[in-house]
Design a protein around this motif. Structure first.
Motif, PDB file in Angstrom:
ATOM      1  N   SER A 115      -6.489   4.123   1.849  1.00  0.00           N
ATOM      2  CA  SER A 115      -7.643   2.430   1.814  1.00  0.00           C
ATOM      3  C   SER A 115      -7.240   2.626   3.503  1.00  0.00           C
ATOM      4  N   GLY A 116      -5.936   2.473   4.123  1.00  0.00           N
ATOM      5  CA  GLY A 116      -5.797   1.952   5.006  1.00  0.00           C
ATOM      6  C   GLY A 116      -6.100   2.854   6.406  1.00  0.00           C
ATOM      7  N   ILE A 146       1.305  -3.096   0.946  1.00  0.00           N
ATOM      8  CA  ILE A 146       2.319  -2.165   1.949  1.00  0.00           C
ATOM      9  C   ILE A 146       1.379  -1.000   2.647  1.00  0.00           C
ATOM     10  N   TYR A 147       0.837  -0.069   2.012  1.00  0.00           N
ATOM     11  CA  TYR A 147       0.902   1.015   2.140  1.00  0.00           C
ATOM     12  C   TYR A 147       0.093   1.232   3.037  1.00  0.00           C
ATOM     13  N   GLY A 169       9.800   7.150   5.664  1.00  0.00           N
ATOM     14  CA  GLY A 169      10.264   7.120   4.612  1.00  0.00           C
ATOM     15  C   GLY A 169       9.242   6.608   2.914  1.00  0.00           C
ATOM     16  N   LEU A 170       8.035   6.280   3.598  1.00  0.00           N
ATOM     17  CA  LEU A 170       6.548   5.479   2.362  1.00  0.00           C
ATOM     18  C   LEU A 170       6.785   7.055   1.921  1.00  0.00           C
ATOM     19  N   ILE A 189       9.891  -7.832   2.606  1.00  0.00           N
ATOM     20  CA  ILE A 189      10.463  -8.044   4.506  1.00  0.00           C
ATOM     21  C   ILE A 189       9.133  -6.570   5.277  1.00  0.00           C
ATOM     22  N   PRO A 190       8.778  -5.780   4.085  1.00  0.00           N
ATOM     23  CA  PRO A 190       8.328  -4.188   5.365  1.00  0.00           C
ATOM     24  C   PRO A 190       6.541  -5.214   4.646  1.00  0.00           C
ATOM     25  N   LEU A 191       5.946  -5.886   4.159  1.00  0.00           N
ATOM     26  CA  LEU A 191       5.528  -6.938   3.648  1.00  0.00           C
ATOM     27  C   LEU A 191       4.465  -7.793   4.924  1.00  0.00           C
TER      28      LEU A 191
END
Length: 240
Positions: free
Chosen positions: A175-176, A120-121, A152-153, A72-74
């Motif tokens: 990286s992000g 995701i991160y 929360g990640l 879902i988050p992806l």
């Protein structure tokens, strides 16, 4: 009247995120259906054979819970990437995947690091910091939503669970942030509209006498003319 928008919902906008999710599910199905394990294709830090995990590890998951938690988050975050940042979306995704995997290979503990959580991160960090850097209210709002939903990640970039690759999460976050800074000027902009007078050149044209030199309408039109016929023209930004 001509109009266009920088925020265009194209087939690729939803198609590519669906493809990513479909691929990780297909890989998991192959493992279950044919009783094979692809875990050895994960990132194994500081081992030459572990470098292949940079490409393969995002598609490999340990169990159905691991896969479902990433699905879902992806999908949501990659959808936001392709919708708001379409011009740089592939660069962010591909460069980010390589840098996340390479950082994990460099700083990770001796273990087998698998899963799409690093991506995701990467996406969450890029969307958050890019929205802040852009100073665009829609993208800042998106950043706030990312923080609210996935805030929360942040806890999982620290070693709070020995079974979780916090190194992969931290690598994705770094990286992000780096990519958000690199592409800080590549911001999707809303369309700009300007009112312009019709293109009349004749000095004696009765229609033109109702506009001043700046194109402003200055008095009522003759009875035989019902509409000042301003044109609503889309002006694309040359920098986009």
């Amino acid at each position: 009247m001509k109009a266009s928008s920088s925020f265009v919902f194209t087939t690729g906008t939803i198609g590519y995120p669906l493809l990513f999710v479909l691929l990780i599910w297909i890989v998991f199905w192959v493992e279950v259906r044919f009783h094979v394990s692809l875990n050895s294709f994960g990132v194994m830090p500081r081992e030459w054979v572990g470098l292949r995990g940079i490409l393969f590890s995002p598609f490999i998951h340990g169990d159905i819970k691991h896969l479902f938690n990433n699905t879902i988050p992806l999908f949501i975050l990659s959808l936001a990437l392709f919708y708001f940042y379409r011009p740089v979306s592939w660069k962010v995704l591909l460069i980010g995947m390589l840098s996340t995997g390479l950082l994990t290979w460099l700083i990770g503990r001796p273990a087998n690091h698998i899963g799409a959580s690093g991506i995701i991160y990467l996406l969450a960090a890029f969307l958050f910091f890019k929205g802040i850097f852009s100073k665009h209210y829609r993208l800042v709002a998106l950043s706030m939503i990312v923080v609210f939903v996935y805030g929360g990640l942040v806890w999982y970039v620290t070693p709070i669970d020995p079974e979780i690759s916090w190194e992969g999460h931290l690598s994705g976050l770094i990286s992000g942030l780096a990519l958000a800074f690199i592409f800080r000027k590549d911001v999707a902009k809303p369309p700009k509209f300007e009112w312009e007078k019709p293109d009349y050149e004749e000095e004696n044209d009765p229609f033109m006498r109702h506009f001043d030199e700046n194109g402003n309408f200055i008095e009522n039109l003759p009875e035989e003319t019902e509409d000042p016929e301003y044109h609503y023209i889309y002006k694309p930004d040359d920098k986009n």
